[in-house]
Design an enzyme around this catalytic site. Structure first.
Site, PDB file in Angstrom:
ATOM      1  N   GLU A  40      34.763 -14.641  74.510  1.00  0.00           N
ATOM      2  CA  GLU A  40      34.109 -15.300  73.230  1.00  0.00           C
ATOM      3  C   GLU A  40      33.931 -13.639  72.279  1.00  0.00           C
ATOM      4  O   GLU A  40      33.251 -12.695  73.241  1.00  0.00           O
ATOM      5  CB  GLU A  40      32.766 -15.818  73.409  1.00  0.00           C
ATOM      6  CG  GLU A  40      32.705 -17.144  73.316  1.00  0.00           C
ATOM      7  CD  GLU A  40      31.727 -17.972  74.845  1.00  0.00           C
ATOM      8  OE1 GLU A  40      30.570 -17.032  74.660  1.00  0.00           O
ATOM      9  OE2 GLU A  40      31.578 -18.638  74.891  1.00  0.00           O
ATOM     10  N   LEU A  69      33.587 -21.315  71.601  1.00  0.00           N
ATOM     11  CA  LEU A  69      32.587 -21.535  72.712  1.00  0.00           C
ATOM     12  C   LEU A  69      32.896 -22.166  73.644  1.00  0.00           C
ATOM     13  O   LEU A  69      32.417 -23.579  73.384  1.00  0.00           O
ATOM     14  CB  LEU A  69      31.045 -21.526  71.571  1.00  0.00           C
ATOM     15  CG  LEU A  69      30.742 -20.109  71.057  1.00  0.00           C
ATOM     16  CD1 LEU A  69      29.630 -20.891  69.491  1.00  0.00           C
ATOM     17  CD2 LEU A  69      29.950 -19.617  71.681  1.00  0.00           C
ATOM     18  N   SER A  70      33.396 -22.017  75.162  1.00  0.00           N
ATOM     19  CA  SER A  70      34.046 -22.864  75.859  1.00  0.00           C
ATOM     20  C   SER A  70      33.534 -22.485  77.596  1.00  0.00           C
ATOM     21  O   SER A  70      34.854 -22.207  77.482  1.00  0.00           O
ATOM     22  CB  SER A  70      35.052 -23.016  74.758  1.00  0.00           C
ATOM     23  OG  SER A  70      35.897 -24.374  75.422  1.00  0.00           O
ATOM     24  N   GLU A  71      32.710 -22.159  77.686  1.00  0.00           N
ATOM     25  CA  GLU A  71      32.566 -21.733  79.118  1.00  0.00           C
ATOM     26  C   GLU A  71      33.202 -21.787  80.305  1.00  0.00           C
ATOM     27  O   GLU A  71      33.910 -22.065  80.887  1.00  0.00           O
ATOM     28  CB  GLU A  71      31.129 -21.719  79.241  1.00  0.00           C
ATOM     29  CG  GLU A  71      30.943 -20.403  78.369  1.00  0.00           C
ATOM     30  CD  GLU A  71      30.006 -20.467  77.533  1.00  0.00           C
ATOM     31  OE1 GLU A  71      30.141 -21.876  76.549  1.00  0.00           O
ATOM     32  OE2 GLU A  71      29.630 -19.462  76.352  1.00  0.00           O
ATOM     33  N   GLN A  93      30.221 -13.826  77.928  1.00  0.00           N
ATOM     34  CA  GLN A  93      29.036 -12.870  77.589  1.00  0.00           C
ATOM     35  C   GLN A  93      27.677 -12.970  77.614  1.00  0.00           C
ATOM     36  O   GLN A  93      27.150 -11.540  77.536  1.00  0.00           O
ATOM     37  CB  GLN A  93      28.453 -13.960  76.166  1.00  0.00           C
ATOM     38  CG  GLN A  93      28.524 -13.131  74.674  1.00  0.00           C
ATOM     39  CD  GLN A  93      28.354 -13.299  73.507  1.00  0.00           C
ATOM     40  OE1 GLN A  93      28.071 -14.457  73.054  1.00  0.00           O
ATOM     41  NE2 GLN A  93      29.834 -13.042  72.910  1.00  0.00           N
ATOM     42  N   ILE A  98      27.215 -18.733  81.920  1.00  0.00           N
ATOM     43  CA  ILE A  98      28.539 -19.013  83.104  1.00  0.00           C
ATOM     44  C   ILE A  98      27.862 -20.291  83.409  1.00  0.00           C
ATOM     45  O   ILE A  98      28.903 -20.670  84.228  1.00  0.00           O
ATOM     46  CB  ILE A  98      28.122 -18.201  84.106  1.00  0.00           C
ATOM     47  CG1 ILE A  98      29.008 -17.192  84.825  1.00  0.00           C
ATOM     48  CG2 ILE A  98      26.698 -18.097  84.991  1.00  0.00           C
ATOM     49  CD1 ILE A  98      29.478 -16.425  85.336  1.00  0.00           C
ATOM     50  N   PRO A 100      28.016 -23.645  82.953  1.00  0.00           N
ATOM     51  CA  PRO A 100      29.356 -24.519  82.653  1.00  0.00           C
ATOM     52  C   PRO A 100      30.360 -24.036  83.661  1.00  0.00           C
ATOM     53  O   PRO A 100      31.419 -24.483  84.011  1.00  0.00           O
ATOM     54  CB  PRO A 100      29.554 -24.695  81.321  1.00  0.00           C
ATOM     55  CG  PRO A 100      28.761 -24.317  80.710  1.00  0.00           C
ATOM     56  CD  PRO A 100      27.652 -23.084  81.980  1.00  0.00           C
ATOM     57  N   HIS A 140      18.969 -14.822  78.388  1.00  0.00           N
ATOM     58  CA  HIS A 140      20.066 -13.862  78.927  1.00  0.00           C
ATOM     59  C   HIS A 140      19.997 -12.386  79.403  1.00  0.00           C
ATOM     60  O   HIS A 140      19.955 -11.850  79.960  1.00  0.00           O
ATOM     61  CB  HIS A 140      19.559 -12.776  76.998  1.00  0.00           C
ATOM     62  CG  HIS A 140      20.868 -13.790  76.152  1.00  0.00           C
ATOM     63  ND1 HIS A 140      20.223 -14.872  75.725  1.00  0.00           N
ATOM     64  CD2 HIS A 140      21.721 -13.516  75.548  1.00  0.00           C
ATOM     65  CE1 HIS A 140      21.143 -15.643  73.701  1.00  0.00           C
ATOM     66  NE2 HIS A 140      21.847 -14.065  74.400  1.00  0.00           N
TER      67      HIS A 140
END
Lengths: 337, 357
Positions: A40, A69-71, A93, A98, A100, A140
């Protein structure tokens, strides 16, 4: 998150860790056309930490690809690419996103070679910044490396300096099997050091001895090595010489370097930022108990994050182990008789 | 108000449940040998299926997922594919795997608990079957990207069931395939049941094919018990993908005539009347009826074929049952390209050697 752009790195002024990662990616991509980067905001934006800054301009949109946006996809698509002969390097990112992707790591990337008896393989690298200490928003700042270290069939690598980030990332990319490469974001811009941009990898599956000492062994990885080395320097002032080991590759674990050191010192403190219970320090402590008990002169101590939810930035320095906690544990262990 | 987009979903059927051609007759239907060839793959798949269940019931095979009633989806699709296309199957596509060169012995080895069953002697680029539902869809996007980056004319073909269409990874894979115009064909083999959850309870959508609309490409429904229609629709989707037209989602309407797997009991959640109704639609009898009325297929032809299929299955079963397990060190030796020295001790312990870990 929109940290300031990286300074252009060079061997003259040294590099910080983000620049070292950028140079390692560049060096690998120049040498090998099969390397494709995905993630991403890694294209024109260069990644939110700028690890891929300038790479799309240099290598083109085919090889440096912005994903949605598609982990699950960011971890799963590289499995297909890798099985077809490419060497994808994907970026999640932040480690907080992480989860998924773990299905793809556990159920596919880690076992494609095994389940096809080597017919299909998965030479992919999944990079992710992790850990606390930069006052980031919720989700984060966690350190969940032990979850990955539990998965058979992958490597888990964590650099602790610009030079090791450069060399270990090159090794991870060159490796014919999947590697989870976790980057302590507190170290991204913490310091600069000379890094020779010569495309040479450092060995994985191997601990690095950062400081020699005969009185106590301090074992750590990633960002906590900063506090660990500071503590070692202070201990030296007290007449205690600490050996400092950077585990660097959590899986597979180079236990022999740790056992050799503890065989010499008889005392060991393990320091990590991740929560205590089930943390990777538990594995090292267990191995010491099984294989090094007769050499131990003191109980093995662990200094770790608390078994709590990672607090938001106001309290994160109260969560992260600090030099005082490392020192206290080291003094107890060094003086135990 | 301005209408900014409109969508529709077509359904294609060429051979009705009675085995009578409806609408345009496809070329393949006029070619007796080609029809017989597809029929034989379907009959062989069904014979294999029955034998696999019998092996499981007698303790000689592990849990097995039957493809009874879904043979036309698998065979029609594989028949349309080129050798260098890449199949990413779910766990009910035995017919497609066989048609593409996976051997029955390999399928039996896999379902009998031996990893060598996925080291296909033929179809070397095809993926092993995917057990975690729908999680192979992102791999298909990756295979499609590899093909696209190399400028090759091949297509990744990803098959999953109706249940998978509720999963996020299937949508993520379809979404990126649309965004990047990847050469991928997604096939939702809609057998009406996701174990015990009927299609009607899985989604409010009228069709599964329309799930392609949100990904920006065409979704089409096909009668999945009509091998001609499956082949025709697959052909169109494959040609579109080969020529840079991007992905298609094919929803093949079929029915799971058997249990979900050998450890399932479908009588707990569906009644015999429903299953009986679907037996009247099933694909093998339908094609046999067509062969009989159109290509002078005789009872003798039928018996000869069934006999030869059974013989082929029996030969594979014998080979499977005679295959010794791999030695225990194989569980270490394929973990990485080269076993890290950290695991050498465990490998030795698994072999019964003395020593620490």
């Amino acid at each position: 998150m929109n940290p300031a752009s990286a300074d252009p790195g060079s061997t003259d002024t040294g590099m910080n860790m983000v620049e070292a990662i950028n140079h390692a990616l560049t060096s690998a991509m120049v040498a090998d056309d099969s390397i494709v980067l995905l993630g991403e905001d890694i294209g024109i934006n260069g990644g939110v930490f700028r690890a891929t800054d300038g790479l799309q301009a240099r290598f083109g949109k085919d090889r440096v690809r912005d994903t949605p946006l598609s982990e699950a996809l960011i971890a799963g698509l590289p499995v297909g690419l890798a099985a077809m002969g490419f060497r994808p390097v994907a970026e999640i990112q932040f480690m907080g996103f992480i989860y998924p992707a773990i299905d793809q790591i556990v159920n596919h990337a880690s076992r494609l070679r095994t389940r096809t008896r080597g017919r299909l393989t998965c030479p992919m690298v999944l990079r992710a910044p992790f850990g606390g200490g930069i006052h980031a928003p919720e989700h984060h700042s966690e350190s969940m490396e032990a979850m990955f270290a539990h998965i058979p069939g992958i490597r888990v690598v964590i650099p602790s300096s610009p030079a090791r980030a450069y060399g270990l990332l090159l090794a991870a990319i060159a490796n014919p099997d999947p590697v989870i490469f976790l980057e302590p974001k507190r170290l991204y811009r913490a310091r600069r050091e000379p890094v020779t941009d010569d495309g040479r990898p450092l060995p994985m599956d191997h601990c690095f001895k950062l400081r020699e000492g005969s009185d106590i062994t301090l074992v750590s990885w990633g960002a906590m090595l900063k506090e660990t080395i500071e503590a070692a320097d202070m201990l030296a002032g007290e007449g205690v010489e600490a050996e400092v080991i950077d585990v660097a590759t959590l899986k597979p674990l180079d236990m022999s370097t740790i056992l050799d050191s503890v065989g010499k010192t008889g005392r060991c403190v393990i320091i990590h930022e991740a929560p205590l219970t089930g943390g990777f320090g538990a594995e090292i402590a267990a191995r010491l108990a099984c294989e090094g008990l007769m050499q131990l002169l003191a109980p093995v101590e662990r200094v770790a994050g608390w078994d709590t939810v990672m607090p938001l930035p106001r309290l994160e320095t109260r969560y992260l182990p600090n030099v005082e906690r490392v020192l206290a544990a080291a003094r107890r262990t060094a003086s135990y008789s | 108000m301005t209408r900014v987009a409109e969508f529709s979903v077509d359904r294609i059927q060429l051979l009705d449940a009675a085995g009578v051609l409806v609408g345009d007759s496809p070329d393949v239907a006029r070619d007796r040998n080609r029809v017989i060839d597809m029929y034989r793959w379907m009959v062989l798949t069904r014979a294999f299926d029955a034998r696999a269940i019998a092996l499981q019931r007698t303790g000689r095979l592990g849990t097995y997922a039957s493809s009874l009633g879904q043979e036309a989806v698998a065979v029609g699709l594989a028949d349309a594919m080129e050798r260098d296309d890449v199949l990413l199957p779910s766990f009910r596509e035995h017919g497609a795997q066989l048609r593409r060169g996976v051997t029955m012995n390999e399928l039996l080895l896999y379902w009998g608990g031996d990893e060598r069953g996925s080291d296909f002697s033929g179809a070397r680029h095809d993926f092993p079957c995917c057990i975690p539902v729908g999680s192979h869809a992102p791999h298909a996007a990756g295979v499609g990207l590899a093909i696209q980056l190399r400028g090759e004319p091949w297509v990744a073909v990803c098959v999953f069931g109706d249940g998978a269409t509720s999963k996020g990874d299937v949508y993520e894979a379809m979404n990126i395939s649309g965004a990047w115009t990847l050469p991928v064909v997604f096939v939702a083999s809609n057998n009406e049941w996701s174990i015990s959850v009927p299609r009607s309870a899985q989604t409010a959508c009228e069709t599964l094919a329309q799930k392609a609309v949100a990904s920006g490409f065409e979704g089409v429904q096909v009668d999945g018990n009509d091998v001609f229609a499956v082949r025709e629709v697959a052909n169109r989707a494959l040609e579109k993908a080969r020529s840079g037209g991007g992905p298609t989602l094919i929803e093949a309407l079929t029915y799971r005539l058997g249990d979900h797997t050998t450890v399932d009991d479908a009588s707990r959640y569906r009644d015999d009347e429903e299953v009986g109704r679907h037996w009247k639609q099933e694909p093998v009898a339908r094609l046999r009826a067509f062969l009989t009325t159109t290509h002078e297929w005789t009872r003798e032809d039928e018996e000869t074929m069934i006999e030869s299929c059974h013989a082929e299955v029996e030969a594979a079963v014998e080979e499977y049952l005679a295959t010794e397990s791999q030695p225990v060190e194989s569980i270490f030796d394929y973990l990485h390209e080269k076993l890290p020295s950290a695991y050498a001790g465990q490998r030795g312990m698994a072999l019964g050697e003395e020593g620490d870990r």
